[in-house]
Design a protein around this motif. Structure first.
Motif, PDB file in Angstrom:
ATOM      1  N   ARG A 135       0.823  -1.223   0.000  1.00 26.77           N
ATOM      2  CA  ARG A 135       0.000   0.000   0.000  1.00 26.77           C
ATOM      3  C   ARG A 135       0.852   1.266   0.000  1.00 26.77           C
ATOM      4  N   ASP A 136       2.085   1.189   0.516  1.00 27.28           N
ATOM      5  CA  ASP A 136       2.948   2.375   0.576  1.00 27.28           C
ATOM      6  C   ASP A 136       3.333   2.863  -0.814  1.00 27.28           C
ATOM      7  N   TYR A 137       3.330   1.955  -1.784  1.00 27.23           N
ATOM      8  CA  TYR A 137       3.711   2.340  -3.143  1.00 27.23           C
ATOM      9  C   TYR A 137       2.540   2.910  -3.933  1.00 27.23           C
ATOM     10  N   HIS A 138       1.345   2.850  -3.354  1.00 26.08           N
ATOM     11  CA  HIS A 138       0.164   3.431  -4.003  1.00 26.08           C
ATOM     12  C   HIS A 138      -0.155   4.820  -3.438  1.00 26.08           C
ATOM     13  N   GLY A 139       0.657   5.251  -2.479  1.00 27.90           N
ATOM     14  CA  GLY A 139       0.468   6.581  -1.901  1.00 27.90           C
ATOM     15  C   GLY A 139       1.408   7.586  -2.538  1.00 27.90           C
ATOM     16  N   LYS A 140       1.684   8.654  -1.814  1.00 27.07           N
ATOM     17  CA  LYS A 140       2.586   9.684  -2.319  1.00 27.07           C
ATOM     18  C   LYS A 140       4.043   9.243  -2.187  1.00 27.07           C
ATOM     19  N   ASP A 143       5.753  10.543   1.033  1.00 31.96           N
ATOM     20  CA  ASP A 143       5.537   9.784   2.273  1.00 31.96           C
ATOM     21  C   ASP A 143       6.492   8.599   2.342  1.00 31.96           C
ATOM     22  N   TYR A 144       6.622   7.896   1.217  1.00 34.18           N
ATOM     23  CA  TYR A 144       7.534   6.756   1.144  1.00 34.18           C
ATOM     24  C   TYR A 144       8.982   7.204   1.367  1.00 34.18           C
ATOM     25  N   ARG A 165       8.486  17.806   1.302  1.00 36.80           N
ATOM     26  CA  ARG A 165       7.530  16.887   0.681  1.00 36.80           C
ATOM     27  C   ARG A 165       7.200  17.340  -0.747  1.00 36.80           C
ATOM     28  N   ASP A 169       7.997  15.243  -4.226  1.00 35.97           N
ATOM     29  CA  ASP A 169       6.944  14.862  -5.180  1.00 35.97           C
ATOM     30  C   ASP A 169       7.217  15.435  -6.573  1.00 35.97           C
TER      31      ASP A 169
END
Length: 239
Positions: A135-140, A143-144, A165, A169
């Motif tokens: 799930r961490d790779y489907h977020g921003k 954040d990762y 941040r 991004d």
């Protein structure tokens, strides 16, 4: 049940002598790294009736001392680096389109994190940054990346702010859309295909080692890859 390390220490050998005989079949399941060699060597030492070995986690081997083992491969062999052993360890089973797309996200996050470390932190070496939940790779990306920078002790408390941040991004978006990133990912797809060949070559060395010690040997698939990618087993029966 005995919790015991396979090895040559006198106390270990004393215990093994009571359970490993010339009538034994030694089965090594998920024998990480050099443990497979230890299991095979123990079987040969005690002249067992046979051994069935499933290797795995080849990246835990020492490429200088744990390979090759057979006289045949000592005469001439492909040198293995830690990267080659890691590639041999990779899963080789078929995957769904959804899994492929997730793998692509994982690769992009990891590659671009290394680009950030290279360009922004002047760190030229590539090193393991560890696993994350899918799930961490489907977020921003930010954040990762911030989580990883914290784990690597590369992020001061004062740096953990909105501007960082945003910078992360933007950095991700620029690189994710680049032709270089696409070329790198496609090159890795070709590289994946070599993993199975590297694994088979390594296992053939172990099979040759057993042949040289008076075993009749076969190397074959024992179950489907979707059950486990480590489905190649070496069966050796004493002649």
């Amino acid at each position: 049940f005995l919790s015991l390390t396979f090895g040559s220490e006198p106390e270990q050998q004393k215990i093994l002598k009571n359970i490993v005989t010339n009538e034994s079949l030694v089965v090594g399941l998920h024998t990480c790294g050099n443990l497979a060699n230890e299991v095979i060597e123990t079987s040969m030492s005690f002249r067992t009736a046979g051994v069935l070995s499933f290797g795995c986690c080849y990246h835990k081997m020492n490429p200088q001392t744990d390979f090759p083992k057979s006289s045949l491969f000592h005469q001439q062999h492909l040198p293995y680096s830690l990267h080659a052993l890691t590639l041999a360890t990779r899963a080789h089973g078929a995957i769904t389109l959804e899994d492929f797309q997730t793998n692509k996200l994982v690769k992009y996050f990891r590659y671009i994190l290394h680009f950030w470390l290279y360009h922004q932190e002047n760190m030229p070496d590539i090193f393991d940054v560890g696993e994350n939940h899918t799930r961490d790779y489907h977020g921003k990306f930010s954040d990762y990346a911030i989580g990883k920078l914290k784990n690597l002790n590369l992020l001061a408390e004062k740096d953990n702010d909105s501007s960082l941040r945003e910078e992360l991004d933007i950095f991700y978006q620029e690189h994710a859309r680049s032709q270089f990133m696409r070329d790198l990912f496609l090159a890795n797809i070709f590289r994946w295909q070599l993993g199975r060949a590297l694994e088979v070559y390594l296992l053939l060395d172990r099979a040759s080692w057993l042949l040289e010690n008076n075993y009749q040997v076969s190397l074959q698939n024992y179950f489907e890859e979707d059950l486990s990618p480590r489905n190649l087993g070496i069966l050796a029966l004493r002649k």
